[in-house]
Design a protein around this motif. Structure first.
Motif, PDB file in Angstrom:
ATOM      1  N   SER B  72       2.090-100.759 -90.485  1.00  0.00           N
ATOM      2  CA  SER B  72       3.170-100.045 -91.136  1.00  0.00           C
ATOM      3  C   SER B  72       2.961 -98.568 -91.400  1.00  0.00           C
ATOM      4  O   SER B  72       3.576 -98.202 -92.500  1.00  0.00           O
ATOM      5  CB  SER B  72       3.315-100.964 -92.504  1.00  0.00           C
ATOM      6  N   SER B  73       3.834 -97.740 -90.364  1.00  0.00           N
ATOM      7  CA  SER B  73       3.089 -96.445 -90.354  1.00  0.00           C
ATOM      8  C   SER B  73       5.054 -95.733 -89.418  1.00  0.00           C
ATOM      9  O   SER B  73       5.005 -96.625 -88.897  1.00  0.00           O
ATOM     10  CB  SER B  73       2.151 -96.163 -89.604  1.00  0.00           C
ATOM     11  N   PHE B  74       4.808 -95.157 -90.013  1.00  0.00           N
ATOM     12  CA  PHE B  74       6.205 -94.631 -89.545  1.00  0.00           C
ATOM     13  C   PHE B  74       5.542 -92.359 -89.751  1.00  0.00           C
ATOM     14  O   PHE B  74       6.042 -91.869 -91.152  1.00  0.00           O
ATOM     15  CB  PHE B  74       7.723 -94.085 -90.531  1.00  0.00           C
ATOM     16  N   ASN B  75       4.451 -92.019 -89.049  1.00  0.00           N
ATOM     17  CA  ASN B  75       4.606 -90.971 -89.073  1.00  0.00           C
ATOM     18  C   ASN B  75       4.770 -89.670 -88.167  1.00  0.00           C
ATOM     19  O   ASN B  75       5.691 -89.546 -87.125  1.00  0.00           O
ATOM     20  CB  ASN B  75       2.393 -91.163 -88.165  1.00  0.00           C
ATOM     21  N   LEU B  76       5.246 -88.774 -89.308  1.00  0.00           N
ATOM     22  CA  LEU B  76       5.868 -87.657 -88.750  1.00  0.00           C
ATOM     23  C   LEU B  76       4.964 -86.093 -87.587  1.00  0.00           C
ATOM     24  O   LEU B  76       4.268 -86.299 -88.057  1.00  0.00           O
ATOM     25  CB  LEU B  76       6.411 -86.748 -89.611  1.00  0.00           C
ATOM     26  N   ARG B  77       5.583 -85.852 -86.559  1.00  0.00           N
ATOM     27  CA  ARG B  77       4.595 -85.350 -85.718  1.00  0.00           C
ATOM     28  C   ARG B  77       5.295 -83.821 -85.560  1.00  0.00           C
ATOM     29  O   ARG B  77       6.792 -83.979 -85.225  1.00  0.00           O
ATOM     30  CB  ARG B  77       4.491 -86.087 -84.291  1.00  0.00           C
ATOM     31  N   LYS B  78       4.601 -82.656 -84.868  1.00  0.00           N
ATOM     32  CA  LYS B  78       5.111 -81.396 -84.487  1.00  0.00           C
ATOM     33  C   LYS B  78       4.841 -81.195 -83.301  1.00  0.00           C
ATOM     34  O   LYS B  78       3.260 -81.033 -83.621  1.00  0.00           O
ATOM     35  CB  LYS B  78       6.083 -81.030 -85.502  1.00  0.00           C
ATOM     36  N   PRO B  79       4.342 -80.672 -82.189  1.00  0.00           N
ATOM     37  CA  PRO B  79       3.643 -80.103 -81.089  1.00  0.00           C
ATOM     38  C   PRO B  79       3.024 -79.102 -81.863  1.00  0.00           C
ATOM     39  O   PRO B  79       1.856 -78.823 -81.155  1.00  0.00           O
ATOM     40  CB  PRO B  79       4.023 -80.094 -79.750  1.00  0.00           C
ATOM     41  N   SER B  80       4.461 -77.688 -82.063  1.00  0.00           N
ATOM     42  CA  SER B  80       3.827 -76.895 -82.405  1.00  0.00           C
ATOM     43  C   SER B  80       4.158 -76.464 -83.729  1.00  0.00           C
ATOM     44  O   SER B  80       5.555 -76.721 -83.349  1.00  0.00           O
ATOM     45  CB  SER B  80       3.819 -75.683 -81.028  1.00  0.00           C
ATOM     46  N   VAL B  81       3.483 -75.927 -84.548  1.00  0.00           N
ATOM     47  CA  VAL B  81       3.521 -75.811 -86.015  1.00  0.00           C
ATOM     48  C   VAL B  81       4.493 -74.085 -85.907  1.00  0.00           C
ATOM     49  O   VAL B  81       3.503 -73.252 -85.253  1.00  0.00           O
ATOM     50  CB  VAL B  81       2.845 -75.968 -87.074  1.00  0.00           C
TER      51      VAL B  81
END
Lengths: 115, 113
Positions: B72-81
């Motif tokens: 029940s997850s929906f995690n947000l990601r970005k490889p390089s901030v």
């Protein structure tokens, strides 16, 4: 582009005043929402409307009322402003229909200070 | 009742580092899932959304999110901030009727040089 416009960015009102926050959207959306945003509490739903003259209470309706006389306009009313209503108020207009089309569009927010 | 949990109130990352913001939801069926970003003094802007199909969705500004039904997850990601990513991020759940949206409490992101 969809545009949701809130009439004021900043407002300062006195305790006991009647306050009107206006929100207008230009995309013929059925659903419009008013949220209140406070640090650490996120966005809390005050009222929403799914049609002209229709309204539903959200999670924190006390001290507020709303008006939707025209589809494009959704007004939030503070009947008698109090200091605990000092907050950021966000209006959103939400599409309906196909799933890929569902999205909430937000105005820029109104930061209300009640003194 | 529906709910959205963002367990991290504040995150600090170095510029160029990877980022993951967590979001868990509680809902009886698969909801519509969203991530919004709010820059200081601004309204909310949609980053990405999930309705069905591929569980990894791409959004604007180089963000992506993965829907995991079992968690029940929906995690947000970005490889390089980037320094411009410093903002408040909100996860949201929408019902398929379109007449209710539930937001998490937000995660504030600070990016250090």
């Amino acid at each position: 582009d969809v545009k949701v416009t809130q009439s004021s960015r900043y407002l300062v009102k006195r305790t006991g005043e009647k306050v009107f926050l206006e929100c207008v959207q230009d995309m013929d959306h059925e659903n419009m929402f008013w949220y209140r945003q406070d640090p650490g509490l996120g966005l809390r739903l005050i009222y929403f409307s799914y049609d002209v003259k229709m309204k539903e209470k959200g999670d924190i309706p006390e001290g507020y009322s709303v008006s939707r006389e025209k589809k494009e306009r959704f007004s939030l009313i503070l009947e008698s402003a109090s200091t605990n209503q000092t907050s950021m108020y966000l209006c959103a207009s939400i599409t309906t229909g196909s799933p890929s089309y569902t999205e909430a569009f937000f105005g820029q927010g109104t930061r209300l200070t009640v003194v | 009742a529906q709910s959205v949990t963002q367990p991290d109130i504040h995150i600090t990352v170095s510029e160029g580092a990877s980022l993951e913001l967590r979001c868990n939801y509680s809902y009886g069926a698969t909801p519509y899932l969203f991530w919004y970003v709010q820059s200081p003094g601004q309204g909310l802007q949609l980053l990405l959304k999930y309705f069905s199909g591929d569980t990894l969705v791409q959004g604007i500004k180089g963000f992506e999110a993965e829907f995991k039904r079992s968690q029940s997850s929906f995690n947000l990601r970005k490889p390089s901030v980037h320094w411009s990513d410093a903002a408040e991020y909100f996860c949201a759940v929408g019902l398929n009727t379109g007449n209710q949206f539930y937001f998490g409490t937000g995660t504030s992101l600070t990016v250090i040089p």
